[in-house]
Design an enzyme around this catalytic site. Sequence first.
Site, PDB file in Angstrom:
ATOM      1  N   LYS A   1    -100.264 -29.556 -68.052  1.00  0.00           N
ATOM      2  CA  LYS A   1    -100.451 -29.208 -66.634  1.00  0.00           C
ATOM      3  C   LYS A   1    -100.849 -27.746 -66.448  1.00  0.00           C
ATOM      4  O   LYS A   1    -101.534 -27.421 -65.470  1.00  0.00           O
ATOM      5  CB  LYS A   1     -99.191 -29.532 -65.820  1.00  0.00           C
ATOM      6  CG  LYS A   1     -98.728 -30.984 -65.932  1.00  0.00           C
ATOM      7  CD  LYS A   1     -99.815 -32.011 -65.645  1.00  0.00           C
ATOM      8  CE  LYS A   1     -99.530 -33.321 -66.349  1.00  0.00           C
ATOM      9  NZ  LYS A   1    -100.674 -34.229 -66.460  1.00  0.00           N
TER      10      LYS A   1
ATOM     11  N   ARG B   1    -107.546 -41.764 -66.745  1.00  0.00           N
ATOM     12  CA  ARG B   1    -107.582 -43.210 -67.032  1.00  0.00           C
ATOM     13  C   ARG B   1    -107.996 -43.957 -65.775  1.00  0.00           C
ATOM     14  O   ARG B   1    -108.105 -43.375 -64.706  1.00  0.00           O
ATOM     15  CB  ARG B   1    -106.174 -43.664 -67.415  1.00  0.00           C
ATOM     16  CG  ARG B   1    -105.175 -43.371 -66.294  1.00  0.00           C
ATOM     17  CD  ARG B   1    -103.865 -44.113 -66.389  1.00  0.00           C
ATOM     18  NE  ARG B   1    -103.137 -44.018 -65.140  1.00  0.00           N
ATOM     19  CZ  ARG B   1    -102.360 -43.012 -64.775  1.00  0.00           C
ATOM     20  NH1 ARG B   1    -102.195 -41.979 -65.581  1.00  0.00           N
ATOM     21  NH2 ARG B   1    -101.746 -43.012 -63.603  1.00  0.00           N
TER      22      ARG B   1
ATOM     23  N   GLU C   1     -94.033 -23.626 -58.630  1.00  0.00           N
ATOM     24  CA  GLU C   1     -94.897 -23.797 -57.450  1.00  0.00           C
ATOM     25  C   GLU C   1     -94.045 -23.789 -56.197  1.00  0.00           C
ATOM     26  O   GLU C   1     -92.873 -24.158 -56.242  1.00  0.00           O
ATOM     27  CB  GLU C   1     -95.619 -25.161 -57.504  1.00  0.00           C
ATOM     28  CG  GLU C   1     -96.732 -25.243 -58.508  1.00  0.00           C
ATOM     29  CD  GLU C   1     -97.395 -26.621 -58.528  1.00  0.00           C
ATOM     30  OE1 GLU C   1     -96.925 -27.560 -57.855  1.00  0.00           O
ATOM     31  OE2 GLU C   1     -98.401 -26.747 -59.245  1.00  0.00           O
TER      32      GLU C   1
END
Length: 494
Positions: free
Chosen positions: A115, A291, A199
């Site tokens: 990430k 995906r 965050e």
Amino acid sequence: MKKILVANRGEIALRIMRTCREMNIKTVAVFSEADRNALFVRFADEAYCIGPPASSQSYLVIDKIIDVARKSGADGVHPGYGFLSENAAFARRLEQEGIELIGPSAHSMEVMGDKLSAKETALKQNVPLVPGSEGAVNSLEEAKVVAREVGFPLLIKASAGGGGKGMRAVYNEESIDEELHLAMSEAKSAFGDPSVFIERYVTSPRHIEVQILADKHGNCVYLFDRDCSIQRRHQKVIEEAPASVLTPEMRKKMGECAVSLAKGCNYKGAGTVEFLVDDKMDFFFLEMNTRLQVEHPVTEMITGIDLVKQQILVARGEKLAFTQEDLKIRGHALEVRVYAEDPRNNFLPDIGKLQTYRRPQGPGVRVDDGFEEGMNIPIYYDPMIAKLVTYAEDRITAIQRMTRAIDEYEISGVATTLEFCRFAINHEAFVSGNFDTHFVKDHFKPEYLDEPQIANEVALAAFIGSIALSSASNSESSNVQQKPITSKWKINRR
Ligand code: MV4
């Protein structure tokens, strides 16, 4: 590509094989001992047992799948979703074996799987990020500096996490120390990587994702968006396309951001870029899923494009046959996931035999499933029975059609989430578009299922009333005091 091995099971294996058959491509199934009688095994041209029921001994074993690919002479592998679909080591093995993975490169999976490197790519491509730390946070001092900048509440997230795994909320300065330590040690034990970042915690967001498709010649388009805000414990329950809160301008901006991000990691194939949208309608990149997603059918319905077919064409090296300008949204699609879970009993999995199983039919109804009446739902895998999709010219009609399709669905022998879904899509908050990721917690109690259900008509009437009100208050000629619209989210009727 003449023969594709589908490295997956259940509804998605069947869904992929159907497109292969339309394209005159032979199919190879791999199955565990628990899936011997499954529909996807029967549908395939060839099928190979790859071991015991536990996925760790079958669907997740790279060597066994490579073995079958060689033995059967498959020249392509479709991984579906879950299992090995985002496993870079699997992608790399296939690259070495000279077998085409129907999906992105190992490199793209690695960049987006981590990430922190995903956020770095977003930053480079000017894609908006949630305010937070620049890179990993290694010490309490660093964490406190970030906290002072972005304020509370905060989220500490594991770089190797994703999909809601490895997140911790922090509500005040006093608890940063403890939460940071817990987050890092959890990340280390769960993923083998202690890296975490911070965050700002967007407390009541919408979860909106953009479908992208890229070929091997540098072309990339967005196939618009899906709203997947209605979830339970990070498991999506209801999805729709397009996202009803987006204006055409936001849709274009988010679509273009998704395409830039894909270009930033040299992406190939179908992918999904997840965003949070806050109540000021600011959007922030969350993560990219490398995906085909469970909810891809709603995008297929509104664009008229078969995403699996496009994945295969791209893997074969063909150029996209359409440009962004060719793509248009037509109508509205809803998907509800039918799980063998009991909504009256905290959504506990309820496995067993499908005593009765009759699918709804008729205009605008699509059912993607992998079961038939009399079959058992295995305990070893995700308890999803089916995806029920409805399509109509507009959102309200898609909701009415979904309600009809749910009523037509006959399942007995196991408890399902169908009645919960019927409740949710007819709830005033859903109908009016005034909901966020806390919908289930905010609006659902099991006892509501036993009450006479709020009639769809009542919700619709309330909603139509609110449109009348909002258009009146928006019109310049109206100087009559109107009751303010309290909804944070307003549906944008295209
Ligand atoms: C967030 C967030 C609020 N603020 N990040 C959950 C899944 C993973 N993709 C990231 N998730 C979230 N990240 C910030 N900065 C809230 C969530 C979140 C969530 C997101 C989408 C849908 C449902 C959710 C449920 C809980 C938390």
